[in-house]
Design a protein around this motif. Sequence first.
Motif, short mmCIF file in Angstrom:
data_model
loop_
_atom_site.label_atom_id
_atom_site.label_comp_id
_atom_site.label_asym_id
_atom_site.label_seq_id
_atom_site.Cartn_x
_atom_site.Cartn_y
_atom_site.Cartn_z
N LEU A 1 0.83 -1.21 0.00
CA LEU A 1 0.00 0.00 0.00
C LEU A 1 0.87 1.26 0.00
CD1 LEU A 1 -2.73 -1.21 2.50
CD2 LEU A 1 -3.17 -0.44 0.15
N GLU A 2 1.95 1.24 0.76
CA GLU A 2 2.86 2.38 0.76
C GLU A 2 3.53 2.53 -0.60
OE1 GLU A 2 6.41 4.69 0.88
OE2 GLU A 2 6.39 2.51 0.58
N GLN A 3 3.94 1.41 -1.19
CA GLN A 3 4.66 1.46 -2.45
C GLN A 3 3.77 1.91 -3.60
OE1 GLN A 3 6.39 -2.30 -3.57
NE2 GLN A 3 7.38 -1.49 -5.40
N THR A 4 2.52 1.46 -3.62
CA THR A 4 1.65 1.73 -4.76
C THR A 4 0.83 3.01 -4.61
OG1 THR A 4 -0.06 0.30 -3.80
CG2 THR A 4 1.47 -0.69 -5.38
N ARG A 5 0.46 3.36 -3.38
CA ARG A 5 -0.38 4.54 -3.17
C ARG A 5 0.37 5.71 -2.54
NH1 ARG A 5 -6.25 2.62 -0.76
NH2 ARG A 5 -6.64 0.83 -2.15
N GLY A 6 1.53 5.43 -1.96
CA GLY A 6 2.23 6.47 -1.22
C GLY A 6 1.62 6.73 0.15
N THR A 7 0.77 5.82 0.62
CA THR A 7 0.12 5.99 1.92
C THR A 7 1.14 5.74 3.03
OG1 THR A 7 -1.92 5.13 0.97
CG2 THR A 7 -1.80 5.26 3.37
N PRO A 8 1.32 6.67 3.97
CA PRO A 8 2.29 6.46 5.05
C PRO A 8 1.99 5.17 5.82
CG PRO A 8 1.57 8.74 5.02
CD PRO A 8 0.69 8.01 4.05
N LEU A 9 3.05 4.43 6.11
CA LEU A 9 2.92 3.15 6.82
C LEU A 9 3.57 3.26 8.19
CD1 LEU A 9 2.33 0.12 7.08
CD2 LEU A 9 4.46 -0.33 5.82
N VAL A 10 2.78 3.03 9.22
CA VAL A 10 3.25 2.95 10.60
C VAL A 10 3.32 1.47 10.97
CG1 VAL A 10 2.72 3.48 13.02
CG2 VAL A 10 2.22 5.17 11.22
N LEU A 11 4.44 1.05 11.53
CA LEU A 11 4.60 -0.34 11.95
C LEU A 11 4.85 -0.39 13.45
CD1 LEU A 11 5.03 -3.41 11.45
CD2 LEU A 11 7.44 -2.88 11.01
N SER A 12 4.01 -1.13 14.17
CA SER A 12 4.21 -1.38 15.60
C SER A 12 4.40 -2.88 15.79
CB SER A 12 3.00 -0.93 16.42
OG SER A 12 2.79 0.45 16.31
N GLU A 13 5.52 -3.27 16.35
CA GLU A 13 5.76 -4.69 16.62
C GLU A 13 5.79 -4.94 18.12
OE1 GLU A 13 8.02 -7.24 13.68
OE2 GLU A 13 9.28 -5.45 13.78
N HIS A 14 4.90 -5.78 18.59
CA HIS A 14 4.95 -6.18 20.00
C HIS A 14 6.04 -7.22 20.17
CE1 HIS A 14 1.19 -4.50 22.03
NE2 HIS A 14 1.43 -3.79 20.95
N GLY A 15 5.86 -8.38 19.55
CA GLY A 15 6.97 -9.30 19.41
C GLY A 15 7.58 -9.07 18.04
N ILE A 16 8.74 -9.64 17.80
CA ILE A 16 9.34 -9.55 16.47
C ILE A 16 8.81 -10.74 15.66
CG2 ILE A 16 11.47 -9.49 15.15
CD1 ILE A 16 10.97 -7.02 16.88
N TYR A 17 8.06 -10.44 14.62
CA TYR A 17 7.34 -11.47 13.87
C TYR A 17 8.27 -12.57 13.38
CZ TYR A 17 4.03 -13.35 10.39
OH TYR A 17 3.20 -14.16 9.66
N SER B 1 9.47 0.07 3.77
CA SER B 1 8.36 0.99 3.49
C SER B 1 7.88 1.75 4.72
CB SER B 1 7.17 0.20 2.91
OG SER B 1 7.51 -0.41 1.68
N ALA B 2 8.11 1.21 5.91
CA ALA B 2 7.51 1.76 7.13
C ALA B 2 8.34 2.90 7.70
CB ALA B 2 7.36 0.66 8.17
N ASN B 3 7.63 3.90 8.22
CA ASN B 3 8.25 5.01 8.92
C ASN B 3 7.15 5.74 9.70
OD1 ASN B 3 10.01 6.94 9.85
ND2 ASN B 3 10.18 8.04 7.91
#
Length: 510
Positions: A202-218, A267-269
């Motif tokens: 979604l970030e790559q194709t639309r430019g929509t900002p991506l927020v990533l929150s990781e509780h555990g590391i997937y 992509s995430a920031n």
Amino acid sequence: MNTRKAESADVALVLEGTFPYVSGGVSSWINQIIRAYPEIRFAIVFLGSRREDYQEFKYQLPDNVVHFEEHYLYANLNAHHQPAKRSGDREAFALIDQLIDALHQGPDSPQTMEVFRQVALQMRPGGRLQMEDFLYSQRAWEIICNVYRDHCSDPSFVDFFWTVRIMFQPLWLLARVATALIPVRVVHCASTGYAGFLGGLLEQTRGTPLVLSEHGIYTKERKIDLFKSEWIRDNRNIFQRDPTELSYFRQMWIHFFEWIGRYCYASANPIIALYEANRLRQVADGAAPERTFNIPNGIELARFAPLRAQRPATPPPVLCLIGRVVPIKDIKTFVRAMRRVANELPGAEGWIAGPADEDPAYAEECQSLVRSLGLEKNIRFLGFQKVEDLMPRIGLVVLSSISEALPLVLLEGYAAGVPAVSTDVGSCRQLVEGLDAADQALGPSGKIVPIADPQQLADAALSLLSDPAAWQAASNAAIARVERYYTDTMMFDRYRAVYEKAFLRARGAH
């Protein structure tokens, strides 16, 4: 079936196997986040394995969830018709050849990520790399055969073939989801994995900002699952196996999740961790350090503080493990520890408060262990319980997990004045002993023990339950620590700033 649909939303939460179908720490946190910002209109994109793996919602959707959609990664793996012969797009498969070559250059190669991103773009509807070509074309068959001959150390081509299909086919589903999703201002993923791939696309194709929150590391948690998974076969005979080497199919899955994790990180920031050790793990796994920071969990003090007055004068000899009855919580170590506790304190009880329906076979093994150790009168499986009902009646919150992030249940216990005994996983040592000098000066709010060590877990619990002064000191430290560092108000203020900054970036992108 939920029918909430909208034409647009402010934030799309992309959730894999959690809220609203599964209870637990991450789902509770998501519920907190949504309810904390009633002015924000949320869309939920739920990703699951198969529809039959999920029953009813465990959480009621808040009113500000204006859109809900669900997709199942492994719902349509088999063709229901005779596939037509396909040759495949020459340029698309040339890109696949480039990706295979680039993957051998190592995870830090910028060329590899660039090719990976190009392949992801071509998976979209109308792109050059269509799912039917991947499944049925002559060129795809040739690539699979070549990779098997050149790299696979497992003798079963059939298992290799289906592993490749099961692993990659969901990516085309996610590409369709990314194309069809309603307009949103920000995407927020609660993990990498398949959810992170969708967020990255979604970030790559639309430019929509991506927020990533990781509780555990997937990727770390998937490695634990894959090490223990019985469905991943190893067809080598005793002479072909190296006992120090993972089976080829386990390695395939691990590398796959590592790469889609890197795609999400690219992509995430921002990239948010719960505590410093996990932030450093994110950086080691490919996250740009300048994009990473920590926001610890927080709990609602007003919900738990009144419970302190309901507690008896002396701590009840009740050890309570609050969590799902699944292997990662290592319920069996808790049960074995209770045998030693009961020997010293015959009236002691061990309560296991959490759903047992996620892994029925494991739950039955735990109950059989209780019977074999003669603990039927000491251990109770309570099922799902309201935490507020438990806290005034227990002496210790116990975590025997082999993996955690920053467990809310410890903080909830602290707010109610209940100390903890926990394995040394995730941020638990930080929560019990303190992070920096000022935090450590508050004193320990319980005990930390090694993983899978019933004796030390039992001895730590006994040292607190049999010494009222030590228990009270730990209780006082627990209350002081949660009030100073881990309130939901602090967490909500920091996430509000994250969303506001992302909304500004979204405005600038259009």
